[in-house]
Design a protein around this motif. Sequence first.
Motif, PDB file in Angstrom:
ATOM      1  N   GLN A 248      11.166   2.707   3.753  1.00  0.00           N
ATOM      2  CA  GLN A 248      10.514   3.995   3.961  1.00  0.00           C
ATOM      3  C   GLN A 248      11.050   5.047   2.992  1.00  0.00           C
ATOM      4  O   GLN A 248      10.285   5.854   2.471  1.00  0.00           O
ATOM      5  N   ARG A 249      12.370   5.046   2.740  1.00  0.00           N
ATOM      6  CA  ARG A 249      12.949   6.004   1.785  1.00  0.00           C
ATOM      7  C   ARG A 249      12.295   5.854   0.416  1.00  0.00           C
ATOM      8  O   ARG A 249      12.060   6.835  -0.277  1.00  0.00           O
ATOM      9  N   THR A 250      12.019   4.617   0.027  1.00  0.00           N
ATOM     10  CA  THR A 250      11.363   4.398  -1.257  1.00  0.00           C
ATOM     11  C   THR A 250       9.955   4.993  -1.243  1.00  0.00           C
ATOM     12  O   THR A 250       9.556   5.661  -2.194  1.00  0.00           O
ATOM     13  N   ALA A 251       9.198   4.784  -0.174  1.00  0.00           N
ATOM     14  CA  ALA A 251       7.849   5.352  -0.078  1.00  0.00           C
ATOM     15  C   ALA A 251       7.892   6.884  -0.155  1.00  0.00           C
ATOM     16  O   ALA A 251       7.097   7.503  -0.869  1.00  0.00           O
ATOM     17  N   VAL A 252       8.830   7.490   0.557  1.00  0.00           N
ATOM     18  CA  VAL A 252       8.976   8.947   0.544  1.00  0.00           C
ATOM     19  C   VAL A 252       9.368   9.422  -0.847  1.00  0.00           C
ATOM     20  O   VAL A 252       8.823  10.396  -1.371  1.00  0.00           O
ATOM     21  N   ASP A 253      10.316   8.730  -1.465  1.00  0.00           N
ATOM     22  CA  ASP A 253      10.781   9.118  -2.787  1.00  0.00           C
ATOM     23  C   ASP A 253       9.651   9.034  -3.813  1.00  0.00           C
ATOM     24  O   ASP A 253       9.487   9.929  -4.645  1.00  0.00           O
ATOM     25  N   LEU A 254       8.867   7.970  -3.759  1.00  0.00           N
ATOM     26  CA  LEU A 254       7.736   7.834  -4.676  1.00  0.00           C
ATOM     27  C   LEU A 254       6.745   8.983  -4.477  1.00  0.00           C
ATOM     28  O   LEU A 254       6.300   9.610  -5.447  1.00  0.00           O
ATOM     29  N   ALA A 255       6.409   9.281  -3.240  1.00  0.00           N
ATOM     30  CA  ALA A 255       5.457  10.355  -2.947  1.00  0.00           C
ATOM     31  C   ALA A 255       6.003  11.712  -3.401  1.00  0.00           C
ATOM     32  O   ALA A 255       5.285  12.497  -4.033  1.00  0.00           O
ATOM     33  N   THR A 256       7.275  11.972  -3.115  1.00  0.00           N
ATOM     34  CA  THR A 256       7.895  13.246  -3.472  1.00  0.00           C
ATOM     35  C   THR A 256       7.906  13.464  -4.980  1.00  0.00           C
ATOM     36  O   THR A 256       7.693  14.579  -5.454  1.00  0.00           O
ATOM     37  N   LYS A 257       8.144  12.408  -5.729  1.00  0.00           N
ATOM     38  CA  LYS A 257       8.232  12.512  -7.192  1.00  0.00           C
ATOM     39  C   LYS A 257       6.897  12.253  -7.895  1.00  0.00           C
ATOM     40  O   LYS A 257       6.859  12.157  -9.115  1.00  0.00           O
ATOM     41  N   SER A 258       5.823  12.135  -7.122  1.00  0.00           N
ATOM     42  CA  SER A 258       4.498  11.834  -7.683  1.00  0.00           C
ATOM     43  C   SER A 258       4.538  10.588  -8.562  1.00  0.00           C
ATOM     44  O   SER A 258       4.012  10.564  -9.666  1.00  0.00           O
ATOM     45  N   GLN A 259       5.180   9.552  -8.026  1.00  0.00           N
ATOM     46  CA  GLN A 259       5.263   8.268  -8.712  1.00  0.00           C
ATOM     47  C   GLN A 259       4.609   7.204  -7.837  1.00  0.00           C
ATOM     48  O   GLN A 259       4.397   7.424  -6.647  1.00  0.00           O
ATOM     49  N   ARG A 260       4.302   6.056  -8.450  1.00  0.00           N
ATOM     50  CA  ARG A 260       3.712   4.959  -7.689  1.00  0.00           C
ATOM     51  C   ARG A 260       3.868   3.667  -8.474  1.00  0.00           C
ATOM     52  O   ARG A 260       4.046   3.681  -9.693  1.00  0.00           O
ATOM     53  N   TYR A 261       3.813   2.558  -7.734  1.00  0.00           N
ATOM     54  CA  TYR A 261       3.745   1.254  -8.387  1.00  0.00           C
ATOM     55  C   TYR A 261       2.324   1.061  -8.890  1.00  0.00           C
ATOM     56  O   TYR A 261       1.366   1.439  -8.205  1.00  0.00           O
ATOM     57  N   THR A 262       2.180   0.467 -10.070  1.00  0.00           N
ATOM     58  CA  THR A 262       0.851   0.267 -10.660  1.00  0.00           C
ATOM     59  C   THR A 262       0.148  -0.954 -10.090  1.00  0.00           C
ATOM     60  O   THR A 262      -1.061  -1.087 -10.229  1.00  0.00           O
TER      61      THR A 262
ATOM     62  N   VAL B 227       0.837  -1.200   0.000  1.00  0.00           N
ATOM     63  CA  VAL B 227       0.000   0.000   0.000  1.00  0.00           C
ATOM     64  C   VAL B 227       0.876   1.256   0.000  1.00  0.00           C
ATOM     65  O   VAL B 227       0.620   2.210  -0.743  1.00  0.00           O
ATOM     66  N   ALA B 228       1.935   1.255   0.805  1.00  0.00           N
ATOM     67  CA  ALA B 228       2.826   2.416   0.888  1.00  0.00           C
ATOM     68  C   ALA B 228       3.459   2.738  -0.460  1.00  0.00           C
ATOM     69  O   ALA B 228       3.691   3.911  -0.775  1.00  0.00           O
ATOM     70  N   TRP B 229       3.738   1.729  -1.257  1.00  0.00           N
ATOM     71  CA  TRP B 229       4.393   1.956  -2.543  1.00  0.00           C
ATOM     72  C   TRP B 229       3.419   2.126  -3.708  1.00  0.00           C
ATOM     73  O   TRP B 229       3.777   2.684  -4.731  1.00  0.00           O
ATOM     74  N   THR B 230       2.181   1.648  -3.595  1.00  0.00           N
ATOM     75  CA  THR B 230       1.228   1.805  -4.693  1.00  0.00           C
ATOM     76  C   THR B 230       0.375   3.061  -4.545  1.00  0.00           C
ATOM     77  O   THR B 230      -0.166   3.556  -5.528  1.00  0.00           O
ATOM     78  N   THR B 231       0.256   3.583  -3.333  1.00  0.00           N
ATOM     79  CA  THR B 231      -0.605   4.749  -3.120  1.00  0.00           C
ATOM     80  C   THR B 231       0.045   6.048  -3.615  1.00  0.00           C
ATOM     81  O   THR B 231      -0.668   6.785  -4.287  1.00  0.00           O
TER      82      THR B 231
END
Length: 192
Positions: A106-120, A81-85
Amino acid sequence: MRRHAPAVAAVTLAVLLAGCNGSDPDPSTSTTTPPTSIPTTKTTTSPTTPGTRSKIPPSAQKHSVAGSEAFTEYFIHSLNVAWTTPDEHILPELCNSSSKACAALQRTAVDLATKSQRYTKEPASIKTVIFAGTSKGLYRVEFLGTQNRASVVDKDGKVVLTDPEEPSHWLFFLEWESTHWLVHEIKIVESQ
């Protein structure tokens, strides 16, 4: 040239988990098979922010062997959920603040959120979660699963990277913190 932080984080995590030592728990007592990755299939509730701990299923709130297994499944689901949201608020409530592996996830979750990216789709799926004993007051729980073939997309839906499908074998070290479980550390079990 653009950096692909989730891929870098995944590689960093693999190196970090495989190479952890020092005062970290020793996973050498586990002699099972497969390689690196993450997983998920059986979890009942979806974590949402804030208050991830309040969303933990009752089965994962018990200080027991079954509780440690259920918590491990919940953690994998929460990671998905942290990585797909993406949602950077989910994992910290489930981890000991000193866990290097949790910090990398957690760094990956933050990085995804910061860059407006997500796992599909969910990057991990669970095949088996099984209690593997105790060590230095920590519960050891083995996780066998699959790092799913999953893509990371940007806010426009453009594929930034795609993770390959790979088997996963992790050893979770859980601690009971008076009323709840926390991930103390996670180690990758190398295939033999």
